[in-house]
Design a protein around this motif. Structure first.
Motif, PDB file in Angstrom:
ATOM      1  N   THR A 114     -40.648   5.030  42.361  1.00 46.59           N
ATOM      2  CA  THR A 114     -41.169   5.666  41.228  1.00 46.59           C
ATOM      3  C   THR A 114     -42.656   6.098  41.498  1.00 46.59           C
ATOM      4  O   THR A 114     -43.367   5.603  42.088  1.00 46.59           O
ATOM      5  CB  THR A 114     -40.847   5.014  39.788  1.00 46.59           C
ATOM      6  OG1 THR A 114     -41.677   3.946  39.902  1.00 46.59           O
ATOM      7  CG2 THR A 114     -39.540   4.730  39.481  1.00 46.59           C
ATOM      8  N   ALA A 115     -43.087   7.198  40.780  1.00 42.62           N
ATOM      9  CA  ALA A 115     -44.364   7.758  41.012  1.00 42.62           C
ATOM     10  C   ALA A 115     -44.436   8.757  39.910  1.00 42.62           C
ATOM     11  O   ALA A 115     -43.634   9.070  39.192  1.00 42.62           O
ATOM     12  CB  ALA A 115     -44.508   8.410  42.206  1.00 42.62           C
ATOM     13  N   CYS A 135     -37.261  13.982  38.129  1.00 45.16           N
ATOM     14  CA  CYS A 135     -38.069  13.441  37.122  1.00 45.16           C
ATOM     15  C   CYS A 135     -37.044  13.113  35.950  1.00 45.16           C
ATOM     16  O   CYS A 135     -36.224  14.024  35.391  1.00 45.16           O
ATOM     17  CB  CYS A 135     -38.922  14.659  36.494  1.00 45.16           C
ATOM     18  SG  CYS A 135     -40.031  14.074  35.332  1.00 45.16           S
ATOM     19  N   ARG A 136     -37.332  12.102  35.054  1.00 40.65           N
ATOM     20  CA  ARG A 136     -36.619  11.553  34.173  1.00 40.65           C
ATOM     21  C   ARG A 136     -37.098  11.957  32.842  1.00 40.65           C
ATOM     22  O   ARG A 136     -36.440  11.900  31.715  1.00 40.65           O
ATOM     23  CB  ARG A 136     -36.855  10.011  34.010  1.00 40.65           C
ATOM     24  CG  ARG A 136     -36.220   9.390  35.344  1.00 40.65           C
ATOM     25  CD  ARG A 136     -36.206   7.817  35.223  1.00 40.65           C
ATOM     26  NE  ARG A 136     -37.208   7.297  34.871  1.00 40.65           N
ATOM     27  CZ  ARG A 136     -38.340   6.759  35.896  1.00 40.65           C
ATOM     28  NH1 ARG A 136     -38.026   6.895  37.035  1.00 40.65           N
ATOM     29  NH2 ARG A 136     -39.420   6.178  35.336  1.00 40.65           N
ATOM     30  N   VAL A 137     -38.212  12.866  32.709  1.00 34.66           N
ATOM     31  CA  VAL A 137     -38.795  13.473  31.552  1.00 34.66           C
ATOM     32  C   VAL A 137     -37.809  14.748  31.357  1.00 34.66           C
ATOM     33  O   VAL A 137     -37.709  15.920  32.062  1.00 34.66           O
ATOM     34  CB  VAL A 137     -40.178  14.103  31.686  1.00 34.66           C
ATOM     35  CG1 VAL A 137     -40.590  14.672  30.594  1.00 34.66           C
ATOM     36  CG2 VAL A 137     -40.941  12.451  31.833  1.00 34.66           C
ATOM     37  N   ASP A 141     -48.305  13.912  33.729  1.00 29.03           N
ATOM     38  CA  ASP A 141     -47.655  12.708  33.800  1.00 29.03           C
ATOM     39  C   ASP A 141     -48.504  11.636  33.686  1.00 29.03           C
ATOM     40  O   ASP A 141     -49.136  11.381  34.481  1.00 29.03           O
ATOM     41  CB  ASP A 141     -46.672  12.651  35.017  1.00 29.03           C
ATOM     42  CG  ASP A 141     -45.354  11.543  34.481  1.00 29.03           C
ATOM     43  OD1 ASP A 141     -45.488  10.805  33.591  1.00 29.03           O
ATOM     44  OD2 ASP A 141     -44.480  11.199  35.688  1.00 29.03           O
ATOM     45  N   GLN A 142     -48.318  10.667  32.471  1.00 28.93           N
ATOM     46  CA  GLN A 142     -49.215   9.618  32.140  1.00 28.93           C
ATOM     47  C   GLN A 142     -48.618   8.351  32.752  1.00 28.93           C
ATOM     48  O   GLN A 142     -49.356   7.285  32.993  1.00 28.93           O
ATOM     49  CB  GLN A 142     -49.504   9.440  30.895  1.00 28.93           C
ATOM     50  CG  GLN A 142     -50.395  10.797  30.223  1.00 28.93           C
ATOM     51  CD  GLN A 142     -51.666  10.995  30.843  1.00 28.93           C
ATOM     52  OE1 GLN A 142     -52.228  10.226  31.142  1.00 28.93           O
ATOM     53  NE2 GLN A 142     -51.726  12.387  31.370  1.00 28.93           N
ATOM     54  N   HIS A 143     -47.279   8.416  32.735  1.00 27.97           N
ATOM     55  CA  HIS A 143     -46.624   7.240  33.423  1.00 27.97           C
ATOM     56  C   HIS A 143     -45.612   7.575  34.374  1.00 27.97           C
ATOM     57  O   HIS A 143     -45.194   8.706  34.252  1.00 27.97           O
ATOM     58  CB  HIS A 143     -45.654   6.491  32.277  1.00 27.97           C
ATOM     59  CG  HIS A 143     -46.656   6.225  31.035  1.00 27.97           C
ATOM     60  ND1 HIS A 143     -47.627   5.120  31.100  1.00 27.97           N
ATOM     61  CD2 HIS A 143     -46.931   6.733  29.896  1.00 27.97           C
ATOM     62  CE1 HIS A 143     -48.159   4.922  29.940  1.00 27.97           C
ATOM     63  NE2 HIS A 143     -47.747   6.009  29.388  1.00 27.97           N
ATOM     64  N   PRO A 144     -45.396   6.590  35.412  1.00 26.97           N
ATOM     65  CA  PRO A 144     -44.611   7.113  36.456  1.00 26.97           C
ATOM     66  C   PRO A 144     -43.102   7.736  35.849  1.00 26.97           C
ATOM     67  O   PRO A 144     -42.281   6.783  35.298  1.00 26.97           O
ATOM     68  CB  PRO A 144     -44.164   5.926  37.257  1.00 26.97           C
ATOM     69  CG  PRO A 144     -45.386   5.203  36.970  1.00 26.97           C
ATOM     70  CD  PRO A 144     -45.731   5.240  35.520  1.00 26.97           C
ATOM     71  N   SER A 145     -42.677   8.664  36.112  1.00 22.77           N
ATOM     72  CA  SER A 145     -41.312   9.217  35.692  1.00 22.77           C
ATOM     73  C   SER A 145     -40.491   9.818  36.807  1.00 22.77           C
ATOM     74  O   SER A 145     -39.371  10.287  36.512  1.00 22.77           O
ATOM     75  CB  SER A 145     -41.690  10.354  34.500  1.00 22.77           C
ATOM     76  OG  SER A 145     -42.184  11.270  34.847  1.00 22.77           O
ATOM     77  N   LEU A 146     -41.134  10.175  37.892  1.00 19.50           N
ATOM     78  CA  LEU A 146     -40.293  10.654  39.021  1.00 19.50           C
ATOM     79  C   LEU A 146     -39.817   9.514  39.855  1.00 19.50           C
ATOM     80  O   LEU A 146     -40.262   8.685  40.378  1.00 19.50           O
ATOM     81  CB  LEU A 146     -41.315  11.314  40.101  1.00 19.50           C
ATOM     82  CG  LEU A 146     -40.790  12.233  41.065  1.00 19.50           C
ATOM     83  CD1 LEU A 146     -40.115  13.378  40.449  1.00 19.50           C
ATOM     84  CD2 LEU A 146     -41.942  12.653  42.063  1.00 19.50           C
TER      85      LEU A 146
END
Length: 102
Positions: A40-41, A64-66, A48-53
């Protein structure tokens, strides 16, 4: 100039020459984290503030999980196209997998 020149010039696209996904993503993404075949990254396609990829280090696939972002693709070529806003041929040339033949 021959108007059919684009039809007679052949090119060679070699998918096998795509960069190793681990090496490519390690160079392209900040703080790539994970072991095994996935990592993840922070997603470069939105703030992106938190790893979502999520990236698959075997195939190069990414997602991307967003939900509002939704960036995804099947390999490092698709990622390169999306990240830099370029087409298939330009991305293939940049990654060294496209070359003209004679």
């Amino acid at each position: 100039m021959n108007p059919n020149a684009h039809k007679t010039k052949k090119t060679l696209f070699d998918r096998a020459r795509l960069p190793d996904p681990l090496a490519y993503y390690a160079a392209e993404l900040e703080s790539l984290r994970g072991l095994g075949r996935s990592a993840t990254a922070r997603c470069p396609f939105h703030d992106d503030q938190h790893p979502s990829l999520s990236v698959n280090l075997d195939t190069g696939a990414f997602r991307c999980r967003v939900p509002v972002c939704g960036a995804h693709g099947r390999d490092v070529l698709a990622f390169h196209m999306a990240r830099y806003g370029i087409g298939f041929v330009a991305a293939a040339k940049a990654l060294g997998v496209w070359s003209p033949t004679r």
